[in-house]
Design a protein around this motif. Structure first.
Motif, PDB file in Angstrom:
ATOM      1  N   THR A   1      -6.118   6.660   7.365  1.00 18.81           N
ATOM      2  CA  THR A   1      -6.977   5.810   6.536  1.00 18.81           C
ATOM      3  C   THR A   1      -8.279   6.509   6.174  1.00 18.81           C
ATOM      4  O   THR A   1      -8.871   6.208   5.144  1.00 18.81           O
ATOM      5  CB  THR A   1      -7.300   4.481   7.244  1.00 18.81           C
ATOM      6  OG1 THR A   1      -7.847   4.758   8.532  1.00 18.81           O
ATOM      7  CG2 THR A   1      -6.064   3.619   7.371  1.00 18.81           C
TER       8      THR A   1
ATOM      9  N   LEU B   1      -8.904   8.068   2.613  1.00 18.83           N
ATOM     10  CA  LEU B   1      -9.317   7.281   1.448  1.00 18.83           C
ATOM     11  C   LEU B   1     -10.830   7.385   1.307  1.00 18.83           C
ATOM     12  O   LEU B   1     -11.571   6.949   2.183  1.00 18.83           O
ATOM     13  CB  LEU B   1      -8.890   5.822   1.611  1.00 18.83           C
ATOM     14  CG  LEU B   1      -7.388   5.610   1.744  1.00 18.83           C
ATOM     15  CD1 LEU B   1      -7.100   4.167   2.112  1.00 18.83           C
ATOM     16  CD2 LEU B   1      -6.683   5.984   0.467  1.00 18.83           C
TER      17      LEU B   1
ATOM     18  N   ILE C   1       0.743   3.960  -2.958  1.00 21.53           N
ATOM     19  CA  ILE C   1       0.308   5.331  -2.651  1.00 21.53           C
ATOM     20  C   ILE C   1       1.361   6.319  -3.127  1.00 21.53           C
ATOM     21  O   ILE C   1       1.045   7.327  -3.751  1.00 21.53           O
ATOM     22  CB  ILE C   1       0.020   5.510  -1.147  1.00 21.53           C
ATOM     23  CG1 ILE C   1      -1.279   4.788  -0.775  1.00 21.53           C
ATOM     24  CG2 ILE C   1      -0.080   6.988  -0.778  1.00 21.53           C
ATOM     25  CD1 ILE C   1      -1.543   4.709   0.712  1.00 21.53           C
ATOM     26  N   GLN C   2       2.624   6.017  -2.853  1.00 19.78           N
ATOM     27  CA  GLN C   2       3.675   6.931  -3.315  1.00 19.78           C
ATOM     28  C   GLN C   2       3.703   7.009  -4.833  1.00 19.78           C
ATOM     29  O   GLN C   2       3.868   8.088  -5.391  1.00 19.78           O
ATOM     30  CB  GLN C   2       5.042   6.477  -2.805  1.00 19.78           C
ATOM     31  CG  GLN C   2       5.371   7.063  -1.464  1.00 19.78           C
ATOM     32  CD  GLN C   2       6.844   7.241  -1.305  1.00 19.78           C
ATOM     33  OE1 GLN C   2       7.590   6.274  -1.302  1.00 19.78           O
ATOM     34  NE2 GLN C   2       7.278   8.467  -1.150  1.00 19.78           N
TER      35      GLN C   2
ATOM     36  N   LEU D   1      -8.172   9.387  -3.022  1.00 16.99           N
ATOM     37  CA  LEU D   1      -7.469   9.948  -1.880  1.00 16.99           C
ATOM     38  C   LEU D   1      -7.913  11.381  -1.684  1.00 16.99           C
ATOM     39  O   LEU D   1      -7.823  12.189  -2.608  1.00 16.99           O
ATOM     40  CB  LEU D   1      -5.955   9.878  -2.154  1.00 16.99           C
ATOM     41  CG  LEU D   1      -4.987  10.120  -1.052  1.00 16.99           C
ATOM     42  CD1 LEU D   1      -5.201   9.156   0.095  1.00 16.99           C
ATOM     43  CD2 LEU D   1      -3.573   9.954  -1.574  1.00 16.99           C
TER      44      LEU D   1
ATOM     45  N   VAL E   1       3.012  10.455   3.213  1.00 14.65           N
ATOM     46  CA  VAL E   1       2.524   9.075   3.128  1.00 14.65           C
ATOM     47  C   VAL E   1       2.596   8.420   4.508  1.00 14.65           C
ATOM     48  O   VAL E   1       1.670   7.733   4.922  1.00 14.65           O
ATOM     49  CB  VAL E   1       3.326   8.251   2.096  1.00 14.65           C
ATOM     50  CG1 VAL E   1       2.889   6.795   2.109  1.00 14.65           C
ATOM     51  CG2 VAL E   1       3.149   8.825   0.706  1.00 14.65           C
TER      52      VAL E   1
ATOM     53  N   ALA F   1       0.836  -1.205   0.000  1.00 14.84           N
ATOM     54  CA  ALA F   1       0.000   0.000   0.000  1.00 14.84           C
ATOM     55  C   ALA F   1       0.869   1.254   0.000  1.00 14.84           C
ATOM     56  O   ALA F   1       0.606   2.215  -0.729  1.00 14.84           O
ATOM     57  CB  ALA F   1      -0.934  -0.005   1.212  1.00 14.84           C
TER      58      ALA F   1
ATOM     59  N   SER G   1       0.118   8.783  -6.038  1.00 13.67           N
ATOM     60  CA  SER G   1      -0.366  10.041  -5.458  1.00 13.67           C
ATOM     61  C   SER G   1       0.617  11.194  -5.635  1.00 13.67           C
ATOM     62  O   SER G   1       0.213  12.348  -5.655  1.00 13.67           O
ATOM     63  CB  SER G   1      -0.648   9.865  -3.967  1.00 13.67           C
ATOM     64  OG  SER G   1       0.574   9.708  -3.250  1.00 13.67           O
TER      65      SER G   1
END
Length: 176
Positions: free
Chosen positions: A163, A166, A147-148, A171, A158, A143, A151
């Motif tokens: 949470t 989300l 995400i990195q 995001l 990060v 995850a 996003s």
């Protein structure tokens, strides 16, 4: 509200720790040179202080694993100098000092680092390696990487991401 730090924000706490880590050694450095008051600090003192900056401790790969102090990187020196300049600029604005000695520091130059983009195959190999390298936290590590990747958030953002950010398959980030 530029210039106001919110002590409850995680990123502010990290920033304050960085500033303290850079400025905390300044007091004994100046005291060793007979300087007690902030108004007595000169550009020469700050230049000499910059020469004392050291890098991280790393395990020596060639030896028995003892810790070795690495030299401070140019980027690290540049960031430290920014914090020192910010501190003295603020001290001048608050009229703690008559003039800003950090104003005249020579800028630390950093070479432009070319960003190496990963190929699709390299990205896939990275994702496939996560369960082997991090078997106990593979889902969280996966995850984190995804995400990195998608996003564009900074590492600290990060790490401190909640949470509840989300939403609806996306995001939701509110910048301040």
């Amino acid at each position: 509200k530029r210039g106001i730090l919110d002590a409850h924000k995680e990123s502010t706490k990290l920033t304050m720790q960085k500033i303290a880590g850079i400025l905390r050694p300044l007091a004994p450095f100046l005291r060793d040179r007979g300087i007690v008051h902030l108004k007595d600090v000169k550009t020469e003192h700050l230049s000499a202080f910059q020469e004392t900056w050291q890098g991280r401790l790393r395990k020596n790969r060639e030896g028995a694993g003892e810790l070795v102090r690495q030299p401070k990187s140019q980027l690290g020196k540049q960031k430290n100098q920014e914090f020192v300049k910010m501190f003295f600029r603020r001290a001048r604005e608050l009229r703690w000092i008559p003039e800003n000695p950090a104003e005249l520091l020579l800028a630390v130059k950093t070479p432009r680092i070319e960003v190496k983009k990963k190929t699709a195959e390299e990205k896939q190999r990275l994702l496939e390696a996560i369960p082997r390298v991090f078997p106990n936290i593979a889902q969280a590590a996966m995850a984190f990487v995804l995400i990195q990747r998608y996003s564009g958030l900074r590492l600290v953002d990060v790490v401190t991401l909640r949470t509840d950010s989300l939403r609806e398959g996306g995001l939701m980030i509110v910048s301040q």
